[in-house]
Design a protein around this motif. Structure first.
Motif, PDB file in Angstrom:
ATOM      1  N   ASP A   1       1.874  -4.437  -0.602  1.00 13.31           N
ATOM      2  CA  ASP A   1       1.751  -3.925   0.761  1.00 13.31           C
ATOM      3  C   ASP A   1       3.112  -3.653   1.394  1.00 13.31           C
ATOM      4  O   ASP A   1       3.231  -2.803   2.278  1.00 13.31           O
ATOM      5  N   ALA A   2       4.138  -4.349   0.934  1.00  6.43           N
ATOM      6  CA  ALA A   2       5.465  -4.221   1.541  1.00  6.43           C
ATOM      7  C   ALA A   2       6.055  -2.831   1.387  1.00  6.43           C
ATOM      8  O   ALA A   2       6.940  -2.439   2.155  1.00  6.43           O
ATOM      9  N   ILE A   3       5.601  -2.055   0.402  1.00  8.53           N
ATOM     10  CA  ILE A   3       6.177  -0.729   0.171  1.00  8.53           C
ATOM     11  C   ILE A   3       5.165   0.382   0.458  1.00  8.53           C
ATOM     12  O   ILE A   3       5.303   1.507  -0.031  1.00  8.53           O
ATOM     13  N   ASP A   4       4.153   0.083   1.274  1.00  5.28           N
ATOM     14  CA  ASP A   4       3.098   1.061   1.554  1.00  5.28           C
ATOM     15  C   ASP A   4       2.817   1.080   3.058  1.00  5.28           C
ATOM     16  O   ASP A   4       2.485   0.044   3.648  1.00  5.28           O
ATOM     17  N   TRP A   5       2.906   2.255   3.683  1.00  5.97           N
ATOM     18  CA  TRP A   5       2.540   2.396   5.093  1.00  5.97           C
ATOM     19  C   TRP A   5       1.029   2.248   5.287  1.00  5.97           C
ATOM     20  O   TRP A   5       0.578   1.937   6.388  1.00  5.97           O
ATOM     21  N   ASP A   6       0.230   2.528   4.244  1.00  6.18           N
ATOM     22  CA  ASP A   6      -1.227   2.350   4.304  1.00  6.18           C
ATOM     23  C   ASP A   6      -1.803   3.024   5.557  1.00  6.18           C
ATOM     24  O   ASP A   6      -2.443   2.377   6.397  1.00  6.18           O
ATOM     25  N   VAL A   7      -1.608   4.324   5.665  1.00  4.82           N
ATOM     26  CA  VAL A   7      -2.016   5.031   6.879  1.00  4.82           C
ATOM     27  C   VAL A   7      -3.529   5.232   6.917  1.00  4.82           C
ATOM     28  O   VAL A   7      -4.181   5.406   5.884  1.00  4.82           O
ATOM     29  N   ARG A   8      -4.051   5.198   8.130  1.00  4.92           N
ATOM     30  CA  ARG A   8      -5.473   5.479   8.337  1.00  4.92           C
ATOM     31  C   ARG A   8      -5.643   6.976   8.577  1.00  4.92           C
ATOM     32  O   ARG A   8      -4.951   7.566   9.408  1.00  4.92           O
ATOM     33  N   VAL A   9      -6.551   7.578   7.825  1.00  5.30           N
ATOM     34  CA  VAL A   9      -6.807   9.020   7.904  1.00  5.30           C
ATOM     35  C   VAL A   9      -8.242   9.241   8.363  1.00  5.30           C
ATOM     36  O   VAL A   9      -9.188   8.743   7.741  1.00  5.30           O
ATOM     37  N   GLU A  10      -8.380   9.980   9.453  1.00  3.98           N
ATOM     38  CA  GLU A  10      -9.710  10.247   9.994  1.00  3.98           C
ATOM     39  C   GLU A  10     -10.402  11.330   9.165  1.00  3.98           C
ATOM     40  O   GLU A  10      -9.792  12.326   8.777  1.00  3.98           O
ATOM     41  N   LEU A  11     -11.690  11.151   8.916  1.00  8.27           N
ATOM     42  CA  LEU A  11     -12.481  12.115   8.160  1.00  8.27           C
ATOM     43  C   LEU A  11     -13.443  12.843   9.095  1.00  8.27           C
ATOM     44  O   LEU A  11     -13.889  12.264  10.101  1.00  8.27           O
ATOM     45  N   PRO A  12     -13.782  14.092   8.766  1.00  3.44           N
ATOM     46  CA  PRO A  12     -14.637  14.872   9.668  1.00  3.44           C
ATOM     47  C   PRO A  12     -16.124  14.568   9.512  1.00  3.44           C
ATOM     48  O   PRO A  12     -16.955  15.444   9.678  1.00  3.44           O
TER      49      PRO A  12
ATOM     50  N   GLY B   1     -17.310   9.868  12.138  1.00  2.00           N
ATOM     51  CA  GLY B   1     -16.352   8.828  12.482  1.00  2.00           C
ATOM     52  C   GLY B   1     -15.818   8.043  11.309  1.00  2.00           C
ATOM     53  O   GLY B   1     -15.204   6.987  11.487  1.00  2.00           O
ATOM     54  N   ALA B   2     -16.016   8.533  10.083  1.00  2.00           N
ATOM     55  CA  ALA B   2     -15.527   7.821   8.902  1.00  2.00           C
ATOM     56  C   ALA B   2     -14.020   7.979   8.776  1.00  2.00           C
ATOM     57  O   ALA B   2     -13.409   8.854   9.373  1.00  2.00           O
ATOM     58  N   TYR B   3     -13.420   7.104   7.995  1.00  2.00           N
ATOM     59  CA  TYR B   3     -11.996   7.182   7.733  1.00  2.00           C
ATOM     60  C   TYR B   3     -11.707   6.578   6.373  1.00  2.00           C
ATOM     61  O   TYR B   3     -12.565   5.953   5.748  1.00  2.00           O
ATOM     62  N   MET B   4     -10.492   6.795   5.906  1.00  2.00           N
ATOM     63  CA  MET B   4     -10.029   6.107   4.701  1.00  2.00           C
ATOM     64  C   MET B   4      -8.576   5.723   4.895  1.00  2.00           C
ATOM     65  O   MET B   4      -7.879   6.272   5.755  1.00  2.00           O
ATOM     66  N   ASN B   5      -8.124   4.771   4.124  1.00  2.00           N
ATOM     67  CA  ASN B   5      -6.719   4.371   4.150  1.00  2.00           C
ATOM     68  C   ASN B   5      -6.009   4.999   2.958  1.00  2.00           C
ATOM     69  O   ASN B   5      -6.500   4.932   1.832  1.00  2.00           O
ATOM     70  N   VAL B   6      -4.869   5.625   3.240  1.00  2.00           N
ATOM     71  CA  VAL B   6      -4.148   6.400   2.234  1.00  2.00           C
ATOM     72  C   VAL B   6      -2.754   5.816   2.057  1.00  2.00           C
ATOM     73  O   VAL B   6      -2.041   5.564   3.030  1.00  2.00           O
ATOM     74  N   ALA B   7      -2.361   5.619   0.822  1.00  2.00           N
ATOM     75  CA  ALA B   7      -1.031   5.086   0.526  1.00  2.00           C
ATOM     76  C   ALA B   7       0.040   6.111   0.880  1.00  2.00           C
ATOM     77  O   ALA B   7      -0.100   7.300   0.607  1.00  2.00           O
ATOM     78  N   GLN B   8       1.110   5.631   1.512  1.00  2.00           N
ATOM     79  CA  GLN B   8       2.321   6.409   1.759  1.00  2.00           C
ATOM     80  C   GLN B   8       3.502   5.486   1.517  1.00  2.00           C
ATOM     81  O   GLN B   8       3.595   4.415   2.119  1.00  2.00           O
TER      82      GLN B   8
END
Length: 543
Positions: free
Chosen positions: A68-79, A82-89
């Motif tokens: 987790d220390a090297i991942d922003w783990d951003v939340r991405v909204e889906l159309p 109201g669903a979403y997923m978490n995407v590694a950055q």
């Protein structure tokens, strides 16, 4: 580290773009360059993050082991409801190049044609191609420049990778020895940045040789809150947490990526007036920052490896295919990537994965779709999506991530193209060669594949991100939603540039890392030489 040093240039973000930029600017002995990175350092064969081993990708949703220390783990909204997923950055020195698959695909001629139409006459193919050649150490092309590109021989590939090539050829895709050849379509070995089984990042190539230069400084674990201005000129940055102000006498250059560079601009008063006023941020310059967000949606067609089909010393990624959809001849807008190893934990068994919200009809998904455990198969990428997304900050606080809405697969053209890709992958994964190493595909049946509506529903439940965000600080004329000019200079202010994936005018028909490096190389040279990005003849004269 000496926090009293006077700097000429501050580069924000030590990722695939920032490392290249800092190295090029530091070639001018009259400059003193500071490179800031929000994440940690990652160097040496005993690094704690698994970043040196390119056999696997140490990112959440791809590997059982990740940090987790090297991942922003951003939340991405889906159309979708109201669903979403978490995407590694990636959040470490070297950025995505330090932990991704290392694929170094060039953009296409048609990509360049799109960029020129947006007002970027200096970014045609004749100007871009020699920049790639000046970066690559590629035996296939005969280039001997700094960054290594290696292609695995089919005879030396893992069993699953060999089976993919056999299945692709059986279904009509020609073999090509160079997927980076201009306009080529077919299947072949991915050009990968590695030496043996060691991942070679841009930090290895561009930062390691200059670490001891007197005019280069790297500060890690330094998140930037906002840009400082005197009038309309950028004069430095504020580092978050302790609020330290760092001055730059010449320029501030953002290379924090297509998610965090636009967020930093918006927090600093550059962006859509409506967004800034809603957060009581004084408007310095009204620009379309955060518009035109793009990503390559990926639909995985996965299966379980049969006993003995995969061993721990296999590479996860070796072979792929590129070709054009029926409706976009010559665009090379479709891509299939064979993966031998993806591992996603079940949300019920891992607190590290976000649980779906109560309103969502979709479970957490990764590059393996919604399937958990070890899977292999084919990732179906849509490389020229026509569904533009957006990004906007939700707070002035740099610790609050922006609202990211890529707007995946919301046009009829995108849905038709991704159906075509999935149907092709389904035929390949059912070929004799692939069925000798894999189970039948999980969750995908002939009944679903035969129906547009059923297949659309299945794709909607499974698609994920390839982590290829671009376009949020578009390089274009002001009239065409431009945020920066052809040299990366932000319109309406002085002493401020952006030079990362966010400036790429339209998303390339390729994995975005290598295109990002190419943009950073050109802009870094123009900063070093104190001149704008120029035409082909002028550029090649300086290479």
């Amino acid at each position: 580290m000496d926090h009293h040093t006077k700097f000429t240039h501050i580069v924000v973000g030590a990722g695939s773009a920032g490392c290249v930029l800092a190295a090029r600017i530091a070639e001018n002995a009259n400059f003193n360059v500071l490179l800031l990175e929000a994440g940690p350092e990652c160097e040496g064969p005993n690094d704690p993050y698994g970043a040196q081993n390119i056999r696997r990708v140490p990112m959440k949703g791809q590997s059982e082991v990740f940090e987790d220390a090297i991942d922003w783990d951003v939340r991405v909204e889906l159309p979708d409801d109201g669903a979403y997923m978490n995407v590694a950055q990636a959040k470490l020195v070297g950025g995505g190049s330090s932990i991704n698959g290392g694929t170094a695909l060039r953009n296409t001629v048609e990509d360049c044609m799109e960029w020129v139409k947006l007002g970027n006459h200096a970014w045609g193919w004749d100007s871009v191609e020699p920049v790639y050649a000046a970066l690559e150490n590629d035996r296939v092309k005969g280039t001997k420049e700094p960054h290594p590109l290696v292609r695995t021989k089919v005879s030396e590939a893992g069993r699953i990778q060999k089976a993919f090539i056999a299945g692709a050829i059986e279904n009509g895709l020609p073999w090509t020895g160079d997927l980076n050849a201009t306009g080529v379509e077919g299947c072949g070995a991915s050009p990968v940045c590695r030496e043996s089984n060691r991942r070679i990042s841009v930090a290895n190539t561009f930062i390691d040789p200059i670490r001891n230069k007197e005019n280069f400084h790297l500060w890690t674990n330094s998140r930037v809150e906002r840009i400082l201005f005197h009038g309309r000129r950028a004069t430095g940055v504020v580092v978050a947490d302790h609020g330290e102000e760092i001055a730059a006498s010449a320029e501030v250059i953002l290379a924090a990526g297509a998610i965090f560079s636009p967020a930093l601009l918006q927090r600093s008063g550059i962006g859509p007036t409506s967004v800034l006023k809603s957060l009581s941020i004084p408007v310095l310059q009204d620009l379309s920052v955060g518009a035109n967000l793009a990503d390559h949606p990926c639909v995985p067609v996965v299966a379980r490896p049969k006993p003995g089909a995969y061993i721990d010393t296999d590479f996860s990624l070796q072979m792929q295919a590129r070709w054009s959809s029926v409706s976009r001849e010559g665009a090379i807008d479709l891509q299939m990537v064979c993966f031998s190893y993806l591992y996603a934990a079940s949300p019920s068994s891992s607190s590290q994965l976000q649980q779906k919200p109560a309103s969502s009809s979709q479970p957490q998904r990764s590059l393996g779709g919604t399937t958990s455990g070890h899977v292999a198969g084919i990732g179906c990428n849509l490389n020229k999506p026509t569904s533009p997304g957006s990004l906007r900050i939700q707070s002035r606080d740099p610790h609050v991530q922006p609202l990211i809405a890529p707007n995946y697969l919301t046009t009829a053209n995108d849905r038709a193209a991704i159906r075509e890709n999935v149907r092709f992958a389904y035929r390949i994964i059912l070929s004799g060669a692939m069925q000798s190493v894999l189970s039948p595909p999980l969750g995908l049946t002939q009944e679903i594949v035969a129906s547009d509506s059923l297949l659309d529903d299945w794709i909607r439940s499974q698609y994920s991100s390839t982590y290829h965000f671009t376009g949020t600080c578009r390089m274009a004329t002001r009239e065409k939603d431009g945020v920066v000019d052809q040299s990366g200079c932000v319109y309406g202010v002085q002493g401020l540039r952006v030079a990362d994936a966010s400036v790429i005018p339209t998303i390339p028909a390729a994995n975005t890392m290598w295109t990002t490096v190419m943009f950073a190389e050109r802009i870094g040279r123009c900063v070093r030489d104190r001149r704008p990005v120029n035409s082909y003849s002028e550029m090649t004269a300086r290479l």
